[in-house]
Design a protein around this motif. Structure first.
Motif, short mmCIF file in Angstrom:
data_model
loop_
_atom_site.label_atom_id
_atom_site.label_comp_id
_atom_site.label_asym_id
_atom_site.label_seq_id
_atom_site.Cartn_x
_atom_site.Cartn_y
_atom_site.Cartn_z
N VAL A 307 0.66 -1.10 0.12
CA VAL A 307 0.06 -0.13 0.06
C VAL A 307 0.71 1.26 0.00
O VAL A 307 1.52 1.39 0.93
N SER A 308 0.85 1.90 -1.16
CA SER A 308 1.73 3.00 -1.16
C SER A 308 0.87 4.42 -0.98
O SER A 308 -0.28 4.53 -1.50
N MET A 309 1.09 4.93 0.20
CA MET A 309 0.30 6.22 0.62
C MET A 309 1.04 7.30 0.30
O MET A 309 2.22 7.67 0.78
N ASP A 310 0.15 8.41 -0.35
CA ASP A 310 0.54 9.69 -0.79
C ASP A 310 -0.68 10.44 -0.97
O ASP A 310 -1.81 10.07 -1.53
N ASN A 311 -0.59 11.78 -0.47
CA ASN A 311 -1.98 12.54 -0.33
C ASN A 311 -2.49 12.60 -1.83
O ASN A 311 -2.05 12.59 -2.76
N ALA A 312 -3.89 12.65 -1.81
CA ALA A 312 -4.72 12.48 -3.23
C ALA A 312 -5.34 14.19 -3.33
O ALA A 312 -5.64 14.88 -2.39
N HIS A 313 -5.80 14.52 -4.59
CA HIS A 313 -6.48 15.66 -5.08
C HIS A 313 -7.73 15.50 -4.44
O HIS A 313 -8.51 14.70 -5.02
N ALA A 314 -8.33 16.56 -3.62
CA ALA A 314 -9.61 16.84 -3.46
C ALA A 314 -10.11 17.66 -4.28
O ALA A 314 -9.48 18.50 -4.99
N ALA A 315 -11.67 17.69 -4.75
CA ALA A 315 -12.08 18.60 -5.60
C ALA A 315 -12.12 20.17 -4.92
O ALA A 315 -12.41 20.30 -3.68
N PRO A 366 -14.01 3.68 0.32
CA PRO A 366 -13.01 4.60 -0.03
C PRO A 366 -13.40 5.10 -1.31
O PRO A 366 -14.50 4.86 -2.05
N GLN A 367 -12.79 6.23 -1.68
CA GLN A 367 -13.30 7.18 -3.03
C GLN A 367 -12.35 6.76 -3.95
O GLN A 367 -11.36 6.11 -3.78
N GLU A 368 -12.60 6.94 -5.25
CA GLU A 368 -11.87 6.78 -6.34
C GLU A 368 -11.31 7.91 -6.98
O GLU A 368 -12.21 8.68 -7.72
N PHE A 369 -9.95 8.32 -7.54
CA PHE A 369 -9.72 9.46 -8.27
C PHE A 369 -8.87 9.16 -9.52
O PHE A 369 -8.28 8.18 -9.47
N VAL A 370 -9.62 9.63 -10.58
CA VAL A 370 -8.76 9.55 -11.77
C VAL A 370 -8.68 11.07 -12.26
O VAL A 370 -9.38 11.96 -12.13
N MET A 371 -7.66 11.48 -13.05
CA MET A 371 -7.31 12.90 -13.38
C MET A 371 -8.19 13.05 -14.62
O MET A 371 -8.47 12.10 -15.60
N ARG A 372 -8.61 14.21 -14.93
CA ARG A 372 -9.26 14.55 -16.39
C ARG A 372 -8.45 14.13 -17.41
O ARG A 372 -7.20 14.09 -17.41
N SER A 373 -8.86 13.64 -18.51
CA SER A 373 -8.58 12.91 -19.52
C SER A 373 -7.39 13.96 -20.46
O SER A 373 -6.49 13.77 -21.04
N ASP A 374 -7.87 15.38 -19.96
CA ASP A 374 -7.02 16.27 -20.70
C ASP A 374 -5.86 17.18 -19.98
O ASP A 374 -5.59 18.23 -20.51
N LEU A 375 -5.68 16.60 -18.66
CA LEU A 375 -4.72 17.23 -17.83
C LEU A 375 -3.82 16.12 -17.54
O LEU A 375 -3.83 14.90 -17.64
N PRO A 376 -2.53 16.39 -17.45
CA PRO A 376 -1.65 15.53 -17.01
C PRO A 376 -1.46 15.09 -15.53
O PRO A 376 -2.10 15.86 -14.84
N CYS A 377 -1.19 13.99 -15.24
CA CYS A 377 -1.30 13.30 -14.12
C CYS A 377 0.11 13.18 -13.20
O CYS A 377 1.07 12.92 -13.80
N GLY A 378 -0.05 13.49 -11.90
CA GLY A 378 1.25 13.36 -11.18
C GLY A 378 1.43 11.92 -10.68
O GLY A 378 0.72 11.15 -11.27
N SER A 379 2.51 11.87 -10.01
CA SER A 379 2.95 10.36 -9.64
C SER A 379 3.35 10.16 -8.50
O SER A 379 3.36 11.32 -7.41
N THR A 380 3.74 9.20 -7.93
CA THR A 380 4.41 8.82 -6.49
C THR A 380 5.29 7.62 -6.54
O THR A 380 5.78 7.33 -7.74
N ILE A 381 5.67 7.22 -5.47
CA ILE A 381 6.71 6.12 -5.27
C ILE A 381 6.07 4.69 -5.62
O ILE A 381 6.90 3.56 -5.55
N GLY A 382 4.53 4.68 -5.57
CA GLY A 382 3.99 3.34 -5.98
C GLY A 382 4.47 2.77 -7.21
O GLY A 382 4.78 1.46 -7.04
N PRO A 383 4.27 3.37 -8.24
CA PRO A 383 4.81 2.76 -9.60
C PRO A 383 6.37 2.51 -9.35
O PRO A 383 6.85 1.43 -10.13
#
Length: 437
Positions: A307-315, A366-383
């Motif tokens: 389980v890789s934990m890093d903060n997620a974007h809220a609306a 849990p909630q589920e987050f995906v980035m808008r398809s027309d915006l770049p996505c950040g990353s973390t140490i999980g991948p």
């Protein structure tokens, strides 16, 4: 432990951890107080089942683990990962800048902070210093001035009439903070200030020459509650000390019958490529010493779950159009599973199902987050860690507003909700019924 008690512990950790070095030292103290035995990378390890251990590297990354009394290493590990660093301003090696009657410090930008939020704040200095001692050895000492010491004043709107229309920030010219003023031009240099502070904080160390340092500016204002019902937490460094605190608390209070491991890496905010980062050898070097041979290691990793934990974007209520309309994330509504088709997050349908199953056991959705398809996505140490170890991985985090600002915002219930799911993960057998699908 209830939510109020948990947040009190979190606030204390945030306050005492202005840098990755202080966060690591605080985690060491916590681990020792909960029965973990310190290991050194350059010594032989004699490990026993049912015991807990930890090892640090470069004062800024930690791996802690328990060899479960009821499990062999080949049965795999319930693994957690987070990072100790946050975006900030780092002091240059020769920092002293004299402009008119002002003494300023040259800084580099560390990671990707929202630079505008660093202006007009009460800033302090903290980090580590390496110096010689009277017996000609090297000493590595933590230092924290622990008071409002610096500021970066904004230019008045009278000199920049377009300030409210968008202003570019010159990282070389506009960011050096003011630390002192002397009308007679006798301005103290940073080395002299450091020596004085070191003498106060380490009176038993007889040090000689100050050789080098890793110093950072940080927001001196401590964490606190906001909102009519204290429904929000405002603090510096929520990304990602919130996750480090969750990991260390869950690991420290887990029983010792199962194999568990926590990896808190450094340098995530600038790419993870370092001896203490997720791209480095730290996690491999520890796992190599836990398994007797290559086959045992591969079996252990195949039976493990990370389980890789890093903060997620809220609306953001003022920028709702920045979120995917079907995946808006809210504070105080539960931990966030982070998903990306291009593997910027390591979550798969299998790892998401495992985590959802665990959350369901304690009635958390849990909630589920995906980035808008027309915006770049950040990353973390999980991948990075998933690719390095070949291990089933999920990326999750507490929902956050103003990520990478000097002051970030989360829900007052979000850290404890995340902690409850991670604590359940370390105790539960849920993932074993899914690992071999």
């Amino acid at each position: 432990m209830d939510q109020a008690q948990y947040n009190k512990s979190l606030f204390s950790f945030l306050t005492s951890s202005p840098t990755p070095y202080h966060a690591t030292a605080g985690m060491e103290d916590f681990l020792r107080s909960h029965g973990f035995v310190q290991l050194q990378e350059n010594n032989k390890w004699n490990l026993q089942q049912g015991h807990s251990y930890y090892v640090t590297r470069e004062n800024s990354a930690t791996i802690a683990f328990t060899l479960g009394s009821n499990e062999e290493v080949v049965h795999g590990f319930r693994m957690l990962a987070a990072h100790t660093d946050s975006p900030c301003l780092q002091i240059k090696p020769r920092p002293d800048v004299k402009t008119g009657t002002y003494h300023q410090l040259g800084v580099e930008v560390y990671g990707g902070p929202l630079l505008g939020s660093w202006f007009d704040r009460d800033l302090c200095l903290a980090g580590r210093v390496v110096c010689t001692t009277d017996d000609q050895k090297l000493a590595v000492l933590l230092v924290n001035f622990n008071r409002a010491l610096l500021t970066i004043p904004s230019i008045a709107i009278h000199f920049n009439r377009e300030a409210n229309s968008g202003t570019s920030i010159d990282k070389q010219k506009h960011l050096p903070p003011i630390i002192a003023q002397a009308l007679d031009q006798q301005l103290p240099e940073l080395h002299a200030l450091l020596r004085g502070q070191l003498q106060l904080q380490h009176p038993r160390v007889k040090f000689g020459k100050l050789l080098a340092f890793d110093l950072f500016c940080y927001d001196f204002q401590g964490p606190g509650y906001l909102g009519i019902d204290n429904e929000f937490i405002s603090s510096a460094r929520l990304d990602n000390l919130l996750s480090c605190h969750v990991g260390i608390m869950a690991l420290g209070h887990a029983d010792r019958t199962k194999n568990t491991l926590l990896f808190c890496a450094n340098h995530e905010e600038n790419g993870s490529t370092s001896a203490t980062g997720a791209h480095g050898s730290f996690i491999d070097s520890v796992l190599d010493r836990l398994a007797d041979d290559a086959e045992s290691r591969r079996r252990a990793l195949s039976n493990s779950f990370l389980v890789s934990m890093d903060n997620a974007h809220a609306a953001h209520p003022n920028f709702m159009d920045k979120m995917d309309p079907h995946h808006d994330i809210h504070l105080n509504k539960g931990p966030v599973i982070k998903i990306n088709a291009n593997q910027r997050y390591a979550t798969s349908s299998l790892s998401a199902a495992i985590y959802k199953d665990i959350c369901g056991e304690i009635d958390i959705t849990p909630q589920e987050f995906v980035m808008r398809s027309d915006l770049p996505c950040g990353s973390t140490i999980g991948p990075i860690t998933a690719a390095r170890l070949g291990i089933k991985t999920i990326d999750i985090g507490a929902p956050t507003l103003a990520m990478h600002s000097i002051r970030e915002l989360t829900g007052s219930g979000d850290p404890f909700l995340l902690y409850r799911t991670i604590s359940q993960f370390l105790h539960a057998d849920t993932h074993h019924k899914l690992l071999h699908i």
